[in-house]
Design an enzyme around this catalytic site. Sequence first.
Site, short mmCIF file in Angstrom:
data_model
loop_
_atom_site.label_atom_id
_atom_site.label_comp_id
_atom_site.label_asym_id
_atom_site.label_seq_id
_atom_site.Cartn_x
_atom_site.Cartn_y
_atom_site.Cartn_z
N LEU A 150 0.83 -1.20 0.00
CA LEU A 150 0.00 0.00 0.00
C LEU A 150 0.87 1.25 0.00
O LEU A 150 0.56 2.22 -0.69
CB LEU A 150 -0.95 0.00 1.19
CG LEU A 150 -2.09 1.01 1.07
CD1 LEU A 150 -3.42 0.41 1.51
CD2 LEU A 150 -1.79 2.26 1.88
N THR B 117 7.09 -3.31 -1.32
CA THR B 117 8.40 -3.92 -1.47
C THR B 117 9.38 -2.93 -2.10
O THR B 117 9.06 -2.25 -3.08
CB THR B 117 8.31 -5.19 -2.33
OG1 THR B 117 7.46 -6.13 -1.66
CG2 THR B 117 9.67 -5.82 -2.59
N ASN C 138 -3.60 -6.98 -9.14
CA ASN C 138 -2.54 -6.04 -9.46
C ASN C 138 -1.37 -6.77 -10.09
O ASN C 138 -1.10 -7.94 -9.78
CB ASN C 138 -2.11 -5.25 -8.21
CG ASN C 138 -0.96 -5.93 -7.47
OD1 ASN C 138 0.21 -5.78 -7.84
ND2 ASN C 138 -1.30 -6.68 -6.43
N GLY D 258 4.52 -4.94 -10.08
CA GLY D 258 5.89 -5.28 -10.44
C GLY D 258 6.96 -4.57 -9.64
O GLY D 258 8.01 -4.20 -10.19
N PHE D 259 6.74 -4.41 -8.32
CA PHE D 259 7.75 -3.79 -7.45
C PHE D 259 8.17 -2.42 -7.96
O PHE D 259 9.37 -2.07 -7.99
CB PHE D 259 8.99 -4.68 -7.29
CG PHE D 259 8.80 -5.95 -6.53
CD1 PHE D 259 7.63 -6.21 -5.83
CD2 PHE D 259 9.80 -6.92 -6.51
CE1 PHE D 259 7.46 -7.40 -5.12
CE2 PHE D 259 9.65 -8.11 -5.81
CZ PHE D 259 8.48 -8.35 -5.12
N SER E 228 5.63 -12.62 -4.73
CA SER E 228 4.84 -11.83 -5.67
C SER E 228 4.80 -12.55 -7.02
O SER E 228 5.83 -13.01 -7.51
CB SER E 228 5.46 -10.45 -5.85
OG SER E 228 4.84 -9.79 -6.94
N ASN F 177 4.31 -11.04 -9.77
CA ASN F 177 4.45 -9.99 -10.77
C ASN F 177 5.88 -9.67 -11.17
O ASN F 177 6.14 -8.74 -11.92
CB ASN F 177 3.76 -8.71 -10.27
CG ASN F 177 2.29 -8.97 -9.98
OD1 ASN F 177 1.62 -9.67 -10.72
ND2 ASN F 177 1.81 -8.41 -8.88
N THR F 178 6.84 -10.42 -10.63
CA THR F 178 8.23 -10.35 -11.06
C THR F 178 8.60 -11.73 -11.61
O THR F 178 8.44 -12.73 -10.90
CB THR F 178 9.16 -9.98 -9.90
OG1 THR F 178 8.86 -8.65 -9.46
CG2 THR F 178 10.62 -10.04 -10.33
N LYS G 169 7.78 -14.03 3.37
CA LYS G 169 6.39 -13.92 2.89
C LYS G 169 6.19 -14.91 1.75
O LYS G 169 6.90 -14.85 0.74
CB LYS G 169 6.08 -12.50 2.43
CG LYS G 169 4.60 -12.29 2.10
CD LYS G 169 4.26 -10.83 1.96
CE LYS G 169 2.74 -10.63 1.79
NZ LYS G 169 2.37 -9.19 1.73
N THR H 4 -0.65 -14.70 3.65
CA THR H 4 0.09 -14.96 2.42
C THR H 4 0.07 -13.72 1.53
O THR H 4 -0.57 -12.73 1.84
CB THR H 4 -0.55 -16.11 1.61
OG1 THR H 4 -1.89 -15.70 1.23
CG2 THR H 4 -0.65 -17.41 2.39
N ASN H 5 0.77 -13.88 0.39
CA ASN H 5 0.72 -12.89 -0.67
C ASN H 5 -0.55 -13.11 -1.50
O ASN H 5 -1.45 -13.83 -1.09
CB ASN H 5 1.98 -13.02 -1.54
CG ASN H 5 2.46 -11.70 -2.10
OD1 ASN H 5 1.66 -10.90 -2.60
ND2 ASN H 5 3.76 -11.45 -2.04
N GLY I 98 -7.62 -11.32 2.54
CA GLY I 98 -9.08 -11.42 2.59
C GLY I 98 -9.71 -10.99 3.89
O GLY I 98 -10.84 -11.40 4.20
N TYR J 157 -4.90 -4.88 3.66
CA TYR J 157 -4.61 -4.12 2.45
C TYR J 157 -5.91 -3.94 1.65
O TYR J 157 -6.55 -2.91 1.72
CB TYR J 157 -3.52 -4.78 1.60
CG TYR J 157 -3.11 -3.99 0.37
CD1 TYR J 157 -3.91 -2.99 -0.18
CD2 TYR J 157 -1.92 -4.25 -0.27
CE1 TYR J 157 -3.53 -2.27 -1.30
CE2 TYR J 157 -1.53 -3.53 -1.41
CZ TYR J 157 -2.34 -2.55 -1.92
OH TYR J 157 -1.96 -1.85 -3.03
#
Length: 343
Positions: free
Chosen positions: A66, A88, A113, A116-117, A180, A182-183, A222, A250-251, A302, A323
């Site tokens: 966030l 991150t 989302n 991508g860091f 994540s 996204n990487t 994480k 978790t993520n 959640g 979040y």
Amino acid sequence: MINSYSFLRPWLFCLDPERAHELTLSNLDRAYRWGLLDCFITQPAPNPLTICGITFPNPIGLAAGLDKDGKHIDALGALGFGFLEIGTVTPRPQPGNPKPRMFRLPEADALINRMGFNNDGVEACVARVRRSQYWQNGGIVGLNIGKNASTPIENAAQDYVLSMNAVYEIASYITVNISSPNTQNLRALQGEEMLRTLLGSLDLARKELSNRYGVRKPLFLKIAPDLDPADINLIADLLLEFGMDGIIATNTTTDRAAVANLEHGKEAGGLSGAPVKDASTAVIKTLKARLGEQLPIIGVGGILSGEDAQEKIAAGANLVQLYSGLIYKGPALISDCAKALRD
């Protein structure tokens, strides 16, 4: 308590999600600077607990993602959180993935989302943490670290060590984000061989940092909600073997079963919010069965009500983080969860 969020949300949801996110945080900063937050926020009653040598004022934390760069620490800290997790962050600045990269799924109380860091780099974040009144006054600030997208996965440990060196002095605790989606290839670090290499490197680096600064900072890992029980148990065993201090579960998830028929439901990225709740809780239960009281667990995923927070604690979590629930329920969710856990 902020009751106006239910009136603001329809307007915010008319905006692009990333733009709404930035606008909300900038206006939150203004309200903090003008002394207005105290008029709307009821601070949670104290409910302290001590984990890894840190005494948390209450068990409700802000999840990483966030505030990626530590730009809004004071305003977020004024909302009543027991602790904040920033990041991150990566060793070098990077823009993240192309836009659009954030999507709302309001029918499911969910977000997708693929940021991508995106961040200004670890050094810029550390400087902002140092300047914040929240940190200077003893607020608990965890730093969540990752690798740069341009760093080959086989060299990932170098990036994590670089970031840990940069944040060590100012972080209340450090979270190693290997989950994540996204990487590219990041989640491969959850496999045994790569995780052994990473944890071994972090263990050696922390020993040197502990000697340098005279304090042993807690290290958390994480993980993703998409692991099977055997993988979760393996990770738990490795955490103990390498002297890690806790785990965050978790993520976001890559599973789209719950949202596939919704608008944006098939977008690439990590799914958060209500659809990940049960998977996150299942991971917590598996970890608790394996670890017992040996390592603390931070539950995230959640949580949209006080009852959801209670469910995470009942499954075995010691602390919880919010979040996506904040996007859908607003800051009142913090005190709702704090009250539910206190009661």
